[in-house]
Design an enzyme around this catalytic site. Structure first.
Site, PDB file in Angstrom:
ATOM      1  N   ASN A  68       4.690  -6.076   0.667  1.00 42.85           N
ATOM      2  CA  ASN A  68       3.955  -7.054   1.732  1.00 42.85           C
ATOM      3  C   ASN A  68       4.966  -8.071   2.220  1.00 42.85           C
ATOM      4  O   ASN A  68       5.997  -8.432   1.737  1.00 42.85           O
ATOM      5  CB  ASN A  68       2.844  -7.623   0.783  1.00 42.85           C
ATOM      6  CG  ASN A  68       2.178  -8.716   1.710  1.00 42.85           C
ATOM      7  OD1 ASN A  68       2.307  -9.710   1.908  1.00 42.85           O
ATOM      8  ND2 ASN A  68       1.091  -7.734   2.112  1.00 42.85           N
TER       9      ASN A  68
HETATM   10  C1  LIG Z   1       0.367  -6.275  -2.164  1.00 43.88           C
HETATM   11  C2  LIG Z   1       0.101  -7.458  -1.566  1.00 43.88           C
HETATM   12  N1  LIG Z   1       0.848  -8.626  -1.784  1.00 43.88           N
HETATM   13  C3  LIG Z   1       0.730  -9.877  -1.169  1.00 43.88           C
HETATM   14  C4  LIG Z   1      -0.550  -9.998  -0.301  1.00 43.88           C
HETATM   15  C5  LIG Z   1      -0.499 -11.307   0.006  1.00 43.88           C
HETATM   16  O1  LIG Z   1      -1.522 -12.147  -0.391  1.00 43.88           O
HETATM   17  P1  LIG Z   1      -1.935 -13.748   0.003  1.00 43.88           P
HETATM   18  O2  LIG Z   1      -2.661 -13.497   1.127  1.00 43.88           O
HETATM   19  O3  LIG Z   1      -2.940 -13.809  -1.401  1.00 43.88           O
HETATM   20  O4  LIG Z   1      -0.874 -14.206   0.028  1.00 43.88           O
HETATM   21  C6  LIG Z   1      -1.390  -9.073   0.173  1.00 43.88           C
HETATM   22  C7  LIG Z   1      -2.320  -8.999   1.173  1.00 43.88           C
HETATM   23  O5  LIG Z   1      -3.056  -8.374   1.266  1.00 43.88           O
HETATM   24  C8  LIG Z   1      -0.792  -7.595  -0.565  1.00 43.88           C
HETATM   25  O6  LIG Z   1      -1.685  -6.573  -0.213  1.00 43.88           O
END
Ligand SMILES: Cc1ncc(COP(=O)(O)O)c(C=O)c1O
Length: 303
Positions: A68
């Site tokens: 991400n």
């Molecule tokens: C695998 C993954 N990591 C991190 C995130 C980021 O999440 P957050 O908005 O809670 O920071 C996402 C968001 O969709 C995600 O799919």
């Protein structure tokens, strides 16, 4: 409920534990910052001839090119480059790819600090191979963090037990209760194998922060586990959600998502106009219109 390794849980003496952060992005940043500070301390002891700024200039982190955007952002915020290693054809990051990157970088004088693996990537819900990554991280003294922001909720299902493979060897883990677990935004659980590593990295002292229970209580001082000083009472909405729906209700909700995705997958498969671009994983079905990308773009616009 998630059947996590016991060293992460309050049921053991420690030094592991869990904390609710606001988002996956914050949890990843906390892990990256703590790993960075631990690495700086270790390297200063190992190489007293090196200055702190020399050490900081050599630090490097790893993740996959499928991870991400918050992982790259954590690197920017922590002033530490994150190398996004190419995932293999099935979009999974495995130990051998990490090993060759680390060996190359160590030979070039860099100091590997942390690898951020993903269980359930944003693009296709691919699962990095945590066991083989853990082997490499253990060999090189590298912190292993797992971002399970989406897929973490499936750890509650016995039929998804393979997702737990290797988690007993990771240093930290995050998953979003505000995704699969029906808790309102924001609510991201984070577990640490050794919470002292975060507390030691973030502990700052002021007279107005002192309190009479300091150092005398098994209750953790969560301000040292996070970026803000104050904390919202997010545990309350977790408690209400669990009390209202129950563990079985939440499991049924995750199963329902998987079932709907499975149905949708078979619809895509039986329609000659579309094709799957990755195997369905949990509630995610990635598909496209056959032919030119333009057709898929138009379809997306219409949707
Ligand atoms: C695998 C993954 N990591 C991190 C995130 C980021 O999440 P957050 O908005 O809670 O920071 C996402 C968001 O969709 C995600 O799919």
């Amino acid at each position: 409920f998630l059947k996590l390794p016991s060293h992460f849980l309050h049921e053991t003496e420690g030094p592991g534990g869990g904390v609710i952060q606001g988002s996956a992005s914050e949890a990843v940043l906390v892990a990256v910052l703590a790993a960075r500070e631990q690495a700086v301390r270790r390297e200063r002891e190992l190489h007293p001839e090196m200055s702190e700024s020399d050490i900081r200039g050599k630090l490097i982190a790893y993740s996959s090119d499928q991870s991400n955007s918050c992982i790259e952002k954590a690197g920017v915020l922590a002033a530490m480059p994150v190398k996004l290693l190419p995932a293999s054809e099935d979009l999974v990051l495995r130990g051998p790819a990490l090993r060759s990157a680390i060996e190359r970088d160590v030979a070039a004088g860099y100091i590997p600090v942390i690898c951020i693996a993903t269980l359930g990537t944003t693009g296709t819900c691919a699962y990095d191979d945590i066991e083989s990554l853990a082997g490499v991280c253990e060999e090189h003294g590298v912190w292993l963090h797992v971002d399970a922001a989406y897929a973490g909720g499936a750890l509650a299902l016995d039929e998804c037990a393979e997702l737990r493979r290797g988690l007993d060897r990771v240093d930290s883990l995050n998953f979003n209760l505000h995704k699969f677990m029906l808790v309102n935004f924001d609510c991201a659980a984070m577990w640490l194998r050794d919470a002292n590593k975060v507390v030691d990295s973030f502990d700052v002292d002021r007279i107005y922060l002192k309190h009479k229970y300091e150092g005398h209580t098994p209750i953790p001082d969560f301000r040292h586990w996070q970026i803000p000083l104050g904390r919202r009472f997010r545990a309350l909405k977790v408690w209400i959600t669990f009390r209202t729906l129950g563990a079985e209700g939440l499991r049924a909700h995750v199963r329902k998502h998987i079932e709907l995705a499975t149905q949708f997958e078979s619809l895509v498969k039986s329609d000659a106009r579309f094709e799957l671009i990755a195997p369905r994983a949990l509630g995610l079905v990635c598909f496209r219109a056959k032919g030119d990308n333009e057709i898929t773009s138009q379809l997306l616009q219409r949707l």
